[in-house]
Design a protein around this motif. Structure first.
Motif, mmCIF file in Angstrom:
data_model
loop_
_atom_site.group_PDB
_atom_site.id
_atom_site.type_symbol
_atom_site.label_atom_id
_atom_site.label_comp_id
_atom_site.label_asym_id
_atom_site.label_seq_id
_atom_site.Cartn_x
_atom_site.Cartn_y
_atom_site.Cartn_z
ATOM 1 N N TYR A 91 -0.637 1.612 -2.090
ATOM 2 C CA TYR A 91 0.061 1.697 -3.371
ATOM 3 C C TYR A 91 0.309 3.164 -3.691
ATOM 4 C CZ TYR A 91 -1.423 -3.117 -3.672
ATOM 5 O OH TYR A 91 -1.620 -4.440 -3.393
ATOM 6 N N GLU A 97 -1.873 -2.995 -9.182
ATOM 7 C CA GLU A 97 -0.436 -3.287 -9.103
ATOM 8 C C GLU A 97 0.246 -3.220 -10.468
ATOM 9 O OE1 GLU A 97 0.356 -6.901 -7.008
ATOM 10 O OE2 GLU A 97 0.437 -5.863 -5.076
ATOM 11 N N GLN A 98 -0.534 -3.276 -11.545
ATOM 12 C CA GLN A 98 0.049 -3.137 -12.866
ATOM 13 C C GLN A 98 0.433 -1.689 -13.170
ATOM 14 O OE1 GLN A 98 -2.499 -4.985 -15.842
ATOM 15 N NE2 GLN A 98 -3.176 -6.543 -14.384
ATOM 16 N N ARG A 99 -0.140 -0.764 -12.405
ATOM 17 C CA ARG A 99 0.086 0.657 -12.664
ATOM 18 C C ARG A 99 0.830 1.374 -11.535
ATOM 19 N NH1 ARG A 99 -2.024 3.727 -17.214
ATOM 20 N NH2 ARG A 99 -3.619 2.479 -18.230
ATOM 21 N N LEU A 100 0.671 0.894 -10.311
ATOM 22 C CA LEU A 100 1.232 1.567 -9.145
ATOM 23 C C LEU A 100 2.224 0.666 -8.426
ATOM 24 C CD1 LEU A 100 -2.008 3.190 -7.612
ATOM 25 C CD2 LEU A 100 -0.419 4.174 -9.285
ATOM 26 N N ASP A 101 3.081 1.268 -7.638
ATOM 27 C CA ASP A 101 4.042 0.517 -6.832
ATOM 28 C C ASP A 101 3.481 0.276 -5.440
ATOM 29 O OD1 ASP A 101 5.938 0.579 -8.888
ATOM 30 O OD2 ASP A 101 6.712 2.531 -8.212
ATOM 31 N N ARG A 102 3.862 -0.845 -4.869
ATOM 32 C CA ARG A 102 3.486 -1.082 -3.479
ATOM 33 C C ARG A 102 4.196 -0.095 -2.570
ATOM 34 N NH1 ARG A 102 3.490 -7.504 -1.879
ATOM 35 N NH2 ARG A 102 1.922 -8.199 -3.399
ATOM 36 N N ASP A 103 3.468 0.393 -1.602
ATOM 37 C CA ASP A 103 4.099 1.096 -0.490
ATOM 38 C C ASP A 103 5.171 0.161 0.061
ATOM 39 O OD1 ASP A 103 4.590 1.610 2.307
ATOM 40 O OD2 ASP A 103 2.814 2.878 2.354
ATOM 41 N N ARG A 104 6.382 0.666 0.235
ATOM 42 C CA ARG A 104 7.481 -0.224 0.588
ATOM 43 C C ARG A 104 7.330 -0.866 1.962
ATOM 44 N NH1 ARG A 104 11.975 2.322 3.282
ATOM 45 N NH2 ARG A 104 11.551 4.489 3.865
ATOM 46 N N ARG A 108 3.672 6.365 -9.724
ATOM 47 C CA ARG A 108 4.998 6.576 -10.307
ATOM 48 C C ARG A 108 4.826 7.315 -11.632
ATOM 49 N NH1 ARG A 108 4.431 0.751 -10.845
ATOM 50 N NH2 ARG A 108 3.935 0.187 -13.005
#
Length: 297
Positions: A192, A64-71, A195
């Motif tokens: 995730y 989570e420090q590198r990728l975004d959560r799937d919305r 970005r």
């Protein structure tokens, strides 16, 4: 002795993508991310790991420090339910077990709460195939009733022009190979997405992996059996071109081992439809009282 099958030719199929117009109903929440078009196709490299759920939680925190959560993931993730079609001799199952360089499978997939599924609920009819090391997935979004008429009723259903080639390919597979529903899988997923420099990267965490070998209607009041031990999660890395160094370093630091695991094959073997292969995830430590999960779970 494993059965051998002649490899089929790769079909171009698929047709062009058609934009989705209009505002979708709120009940389609689990589908919007999956359907940038009503006919969707993409190629990926996929790498899978089997990890303890506690380590999966730690890995998610780092990712989570590198990728975004799937919305659509939220805090609890979202459900995925799939019905797989195969021949009486389980051709697609054996192609996977034998590791054929070209193999495929047909499934009907629903995202979200399956107890809300009705004839008009959007689902996906998918052909997922492997060509050497690349995974190709082509799918079309249809109302569930139409998907059943196509896959079970063996009828060409109403469609948009750009979907015809793919639907005809699906129908040809079903009729020519005499496909039928064989197994079902369901699980909860946290996803995730990449970005910046990692656009195209996707990492998923699947847990509570369960399935059944009957009552294949997605909304059926039926029981599902754990097909992967509850203490295990399947982590999958999906990349369009390459896996970034930071992620390979992270998996190496945690000593994660790549596995050949298929949820469809797990369900087939867990329900005794085929002998357990060397790739089967051991379930000897399952608690007998927890090996059957009610469909509400």
């Amino acid at each position: 002795m494993l059965r051998r099958f002649r490899k089929a030719a790769v079909s171009a199929g698929g047709g062009g993508a058609q934009p989705v117009s209009g505002t979708e109903a709120s009940g389609e929440l689990g589908h919007r991310l999956r359907a940038p078009s009503k006919l969707h196709a993409f190629n990926r490299y996929e790498i899978k790991y089997l990890v303890d759920v506690a380590e999966a939680a730690e890995l998610r925190a780092e990712i989570e420090q590198r990728l975004d959560r799937d919305r659509h993931s939220g805090d609890t993730g979202y459900g995925i339910w799939s019905v797989y079609y195969d021949t009486r001799q389980l051709r697609f199952y054996w192609e996977k077990i034998e590791g054929l360089k070209f193999r495929r499978k047909l499934r009907v997939r629903h995202y979200g709460d399956r107890f809300t599924v009705g004839a008009d609920t959007p689902v996906f009819v998918e052909i997922k195939q492997r060509v050497n090391r690349v995974t190709q997935k082509r799918r079309v979004r249809l109302p569930y009733g139409a998907a059943l008429r196509l896959c079970d009723g063996r009828q060409l259903v109403e469609h948009e022009p750009g979907q015809r080639a793919f639907l005809e390919e699906v129908l040809d597979l079903i009729v020519r190979l005499d496909l039928r529903a064989v197994a079902m899988t369901g699980y909860q997923r946290h996803a995730y997405v990449g970005r910046d420099a990692d656009v195209g990267l996707r990492v998923t965490f699947d847990h509570r992996v369960r399935g059944r070998d009957r009552d294949f209607h997605l909304g059926a009041e039926a029981e599902n059996r754990l097909i992967v031990p509850a203490r295990k999660a399947i982590v999958e890395v999906k990349a369009n071109e390459r896996v970034p160094y930071w992620l390979t370093d992270l998996t190496a630091k945690r000593n994660l081992q790549v596995v050949r695991v298929s949820k469809y094959c797990q369900s087939v073997e867990a329900h005794g439809l085929a002998p357990r292969s060397i790739f089967h995830v051991p379930d000897h430590d399952l608690d007998p009282d927890r090996s059957i999960i009610l469909s509400e779970a």
